[in-house]
Design a protein around this motif. Structure first.
Motif, PDB file in Angstrom:
ATOM      1  N   ALA A  24       0.836  -1.207   0.000  1.00 43.97           N
ATOM      2  CA  ALA A  24       0.000   0.000   0.000  1.00 43.97           C
ATOM      3  C   ALA A  24       0.869   1.255   0.000  1.00 43.97           C
ATOM      4  CB  ALA A  24      -0.923  -0.015   1.210  1.00 43.97           C
ATOM      5  N   ALA A  25       1.944   1.241   0.783  1.00 43.21           N
ATOM      6  CA  ALA A  25       2.844   2.396   0.828  1.00 43.21           C
ATOM      7  C   ALA A  25       3.560   2.597  -0.502  1.00 43.21           C
ATOM      8  CB  ALA A  25       3.859   2.210   1.955  1.00 43.21           C
ATOM      9  N   LEU A  26       3.983   1.491  -1.125  1.00 43.63           N
ATOM     10  CA  LEU A  26       4.659   1.580  -2.416  1.00 43.63           C
ATOM     11  C   LEU A  26       3.702   2.044  -3.509  1.00 43.63           C
ATOM     12  CD1 LEU A  26       6.898  -1.612  -2.267  1.00 43.63           C
ATOM     13  CD2 LEU A  26       7.661   0.765  -2.182  1.00 43.63           C
ATOM     14  N   HIS A  27       2.455   1.630  -3.397  1.00 41.49           N
ATOM     15  CA  HIS A  27       1.443   2.093  -4.358  1.00 41.49           C
ATOM     16  C   HIS A  27       1.304   3.612  -4.274  1.00 41.49           C
ATOM     17  CE1 HIS A  27      -2.196   2.075  -6.805  1.00 41.49           C
ATOM     18  NE2 HIS A  27      -2.745   2.868  -5.893  1.00 41.49           N
ATOM     19  N   GLU A  28       1.245   4.124  -3.053  1.00 41.07           N
ATOM     20  CA  GLU A  28       1.124   5.575  -2.875  1.00 41.07           C
ATOM     21  C   GLU A  28       2.377   6.298  -3.375  1.00 41.07           C
ATOM     22  OE1 GLU A  28      -1.436   7.441  -1.796  1.00 41.07           O
ATOM     23  OE2 GLU A  28      -2.618   5.586  -1.851  1.00 41.07           O
ATOM     24  N   ALA A  29       3.536   5.681  -3.185  1.00 43.45           N
ATOM     25  CA  ALA A  29       4.796   6.334  -3.550  1.00 43.45           C
ATOM     26  C   ALA A  29       5.116   6.232  -5.034  1.00 43.45           C
ATOM     27  CB  ALA A  29       5.934   5.723  -2.742  1.00 43.45           C
ATOM     28  N   LEU A  30       4.679   5.155  -5.699  1.00 42.29           N
ATOM     29  CA  LEU A  30       5.090   4.921  -7.081  1.00 42.29           C
ATOM     30  C   LEU A  30       3.957   5.022  -8.093  1.00 42.29           C
ATOM     31  CD1 LEU A  30       7.443   1.844  -6.465  1.00 42.29           C
ATOM     32  CD2 LEU A  30       8.111   4.240  -6.727  1.00 42.29           C
TER      33      LEU A  30
ATOM     34  N   VAL B 263       0.603   6.234  -7.584  1.00 39.92           N
ATOM     35  CA  VAL B 263      -0.199   7.469  -7.516  1.00 39.92           C
ATOM     36  C   VAL B 263       0.484   8.638  -8.223  1.00 39.92           C
ATOM     37  CG1 VAL B 263      -1.192   9.182  -5.967  1.00 39.92           C
ATOM     38  CG2 VAL B 263      -1.436   6.746  -5.442  1.00 39.92           C
ATOM     39  N   PRO B 264       1.803   8.837  -8.042  1.00 43.11           N
ATOM     40  CA  PRO B 264       2.454   9.944  -8.756  1.00 43.11           C
ATOM     41  C   PRO B 264       2.670   9.668 -10.244  1.00 43.11           C
ATOM     42  CG  PRO B 264       3.691   9.328  -6.787  1.00 43.11           C
ATOM     43  CD  PRO B 264       2.698   8.245  -7.042  1.00 43.11           C
ATOM     44  N   GLY B 265       2.366   8.431 -10.681  1.00 45.35           N
ATOM     45  CA  GLY B 265       2.516   8.096 -12.087  1.00 45.35           C
ATOM     46  C   GLY B 265       3.906   7.634 -12.482  1.00 45.35           C
ATOM     47  N   LEU B 266       4.752   7.291 -11.497  1.00 40.67           N
ATOM     48  CA  LEU B 266       6.086   6.791 -11.830  1.00 40.67           C
ATOM     49  C   LEU B 266       6.015   5.437 -12.513  1.00 40.67           C
ATOM     50  CD1 LEU B 266       8.004   7.788  -8.570  1.00 40.67           C
ATOM     51  CD2 LEU B 266       7.934   9.003 -10.760  1.00 40.67           C
ATOM     52  N   VAL B 267       5.065   4.599 -12.124  1.00 36.75           N
ATOM     53  CA  VAL B 267       4.790   3.321 -12.792  1.00 36.75           C
ATOM     54  C   VAL B 267       3.281   3.174 -12.910  1.00 36.75           C
ATOM     55  CG1 VAL B 267       6.901   2.179 -11.965  1.00 36.75           C
ATOM     56  CG2 VAL B 267       4.803   2.053 -10.608  1.00 36.75           C
TER      57      VAL B 267
ATOM     58  N   ASN C  86      -5.149  -2.891  -6.779  1.00 38.31           N
ATOM     59  CA  ASN C  86      -5.161  -1.439  -6.946  1.00 38.31           C
ATOM     60  C   ASN C  86      -6.506  -0.929  -7.449  1.00 38.31           C
ATOM     61  OD1 ASN C  86      -2.487  -1.377  -6.216  1.00 38.31           O
ATOM     62  ND2 ASN C  86      -1.752  -1.570  -8.324  1.00 38.31           N
ATOM     63  N   GLY C  87      -7.462  -1.845  -7.593  1.00 38.03           N
ATOM     64  CA  GLY C  87      -8.783  -1.439  -8.057  1.00 38.03           C
ATOM     65  C   GLY C  87      -8.861  -1.234  -9.556  1.00 38.03           C
ATOM     66  N   LYS C  88      -7.930  -1.827 -10.326  1.00 38.44           N
ATOM     67  CA  LYS C  88      -7.923  -1.655 -11.779  1.00 38.44           C
ATOM     68  C   LYS C  88      -7.892  -3.018 -12.444  1.00 38.44           C
ATOM     69  CE  LYS C  88      -5.229   2.617 -11.392  1.00 38.44           C
ATOM     70  NZ  LYS C  88      -3.973   3.282 -11.784  1.00 38.44           N
ATOM     71  N   GLY C  89      -8.376  -3.078 -13.663  1.00 41.96           N
ATOM     72  CA  GLY C  89      -8.294  -4.315 -14.423  1.00 41.96           C
ATOM     73  C   GLY C  89      -6.871  -4.533 -14.885  1.00 41.96           C
ATOM     74  N   GLY C  90      -6.449  -5.770 -14.930  1.00 39.17           N
ATOM     75  CA  GLY C  90      -5.068  -6.054 -15.337  1.00 39.17           C
ATOM     76  C   GLY C  90      -5.026  -6.987 -16.524  1.00 39.17           C
TER      77      GLY C  90
END
Length: 400
Positions: free
Chosen positions: A280-286, A288-292, A362-366
């Motif tokens: 969850a922390a990595l999701h927020e860090a990477l 959310v800002p659009g880095l990946v 992440n709540g998205k289709g993959g």
């Protein structure tokens, strides 16, 4: 005279002479009884090997001076990958005491069938055939306790009696070291060398290439012995196509990692699982800002085997060899070996599942698919091998 032993007396007639062991010069020679009883003249089986190998275009010997570097796994995966490119491929396992090919290709329990034309290899796919002593053992747990001459005889039989048909590549998985099996395969393949070809040219009677692909791991304890393998190839006139550094890093996709609280385990209690919190922390860090786009794009890597001497790259520079590539230590490659499948297939399937799971979290289709790290490296190595072999064959003068 090339067939005169180093410890022979003066005027030795030579081991292949009809007078070997019988001439007056042989009196008192320690080799007298051996020479007198040994068969004379050229080995008739060498002609049979040449005839059988005439339909095998290129032969790649996968070698390593060190055991445990993943040589057999690489040989099997190389055969799978070449077959996936549409090539006609054979995999010959000459590790007589430790045959791995049946397990690594998913063929455990299969048997070799014999016909009037010879032994039929076992097929993984229509264009991938395998031969190993592992198919001949009544009990797969039985030890093969053979001395050199019996091993050599079986290797000769594999080359002259197996009905490979027309092959683009024969991948030969050899045991570690520079002993009987290596000397035998090098000598027998010379029987199928192109007429008039120099020993180090790598040309064979089928108009293709005979060469070695040497496998090592990065640490010096492996590199030291692999240097000896390079020396062996040069002494017997076997061209070295290049070197593969296996297990170069441990590379693991982030969604497959578990994160534990190591301090809690050191106190004697079960380590607390922090995976959900870290992801969850990595999701927020990477993400959310659009880095990946999602966490499946991120892999964790570390060097398990430290290249303290520069690894395979430094060795290749020192010895004038080509580094074909580096294959990471990848759990999916281990899974592929255990299942007897190609990592190209296992990795693709696992990537689809992992991407779907990460995206769902992440709540998205993959739907995006990414190959395993080892599969990407292997594909690049195979493309380089195919290109180098094709270039060498195109540049070579036609056999006469």
């Amino acid at each position: 005279m090339s067939d005169v032993p180093d410890n022979a007396p003066a005027h030795c007639p030579g081991t292949q002479s009809e007078d070997a062991g019988k001439a007056s010069a042989c009196a008192g020679c320690p080799n007298q009884s051996v020479c007198a009883s040994a068969p004379k003249g050229p080995d008739p089986d060498l002609q049979a090997i040449a005839e059988r190998m005439a339909s095998v275009k290129n032969k790649l010997l996968v070698l390593s001076g060190k055991g445990g570097v993943g040589k057999s796994t690489f040989a099997a995966q190389l055969a799978f990958a070449l077959a996936a490119q549409g090539k006609e491929v054979g995999l010959l396992d000459i590790d007589i005491c430790g045959p791995s090919a049946p397990k690594l290709t998913g063929l455990e329990g299969e048997e070799v069938h014999q016909s009037g034309s010879g032994w039929s290899p076992v097929y993984v796919e229509e264009n991938l055939a395998v031969m190993s002593i592992g198919f001949m053992l009544p009990n797969p747990d039985d030890a093969v306790i053979w001395r050199g001459p019996r091993k050599n005889a079986l290797i000769k039989q594999f080359l002259k009696d197996v009905v490979w048909g027309s092959l683009d590549y024969l991948v030969v998985d050899a045991p570690p070291g520079t002993s009987d099996e290596h000397i035998s395969i090098a000598q027998f393949l010379k029987a199928a060398a192109a007429p008039g070809a120099a020993g180090s040219s790598g040309r064979n009677i089928a108009g293709g290439m005979d060469a070695a692909v040497i496998v090592t791991t990065p640490q010096e304890v492996s590199i030291i012995d692999v240097r000896k393998e390079v020396s062996f190839c040069r002494k017997v006139g076997l061209q070295v196509l290049g070197v593969v550094e296996n297990m170069s890093t441990l590379q693991v996709g982030l969604p497959t990692l578990r994160f534990l609280n190591s301090s809690s385990s050191s106190s004697g209690s079960a380590a607390a699982d922090l995976t959900a919190a870290v992801q969850a922390a990595l999701h927020e860090a990477l993400v959310v800002p659009g880095l990946v786009k999602d966490l499946s794009e991120v892999a964790a890597a570390t060097d398990v085997f430290l290249p303290t001497g520069g690894g395979a790259g430094a060795m290749c520079q020192q010895l004038g060899l080509q580094l074909l590539g580096r294959v990471p230590l990848d759990p999916l490659l281990g899974q592929a070996a255990e299942e007897g499948r190609s990592v190209l297939a296992v990795g693709a399937a696992a990537a689809t599942v992992a991407n779907g799971g990460a995206a769902a979290a992440n709540g998205k289709g993959g739907s995006q698919q990414r190959d395993a790290p080892s599969a990407v490296a292997l594909q690049a190595i195979v493309q380089k091998i195919i290109a180098d072999v094709a270039a060498a064959n195109a540049a070579a003068p036609a056999s006469t």
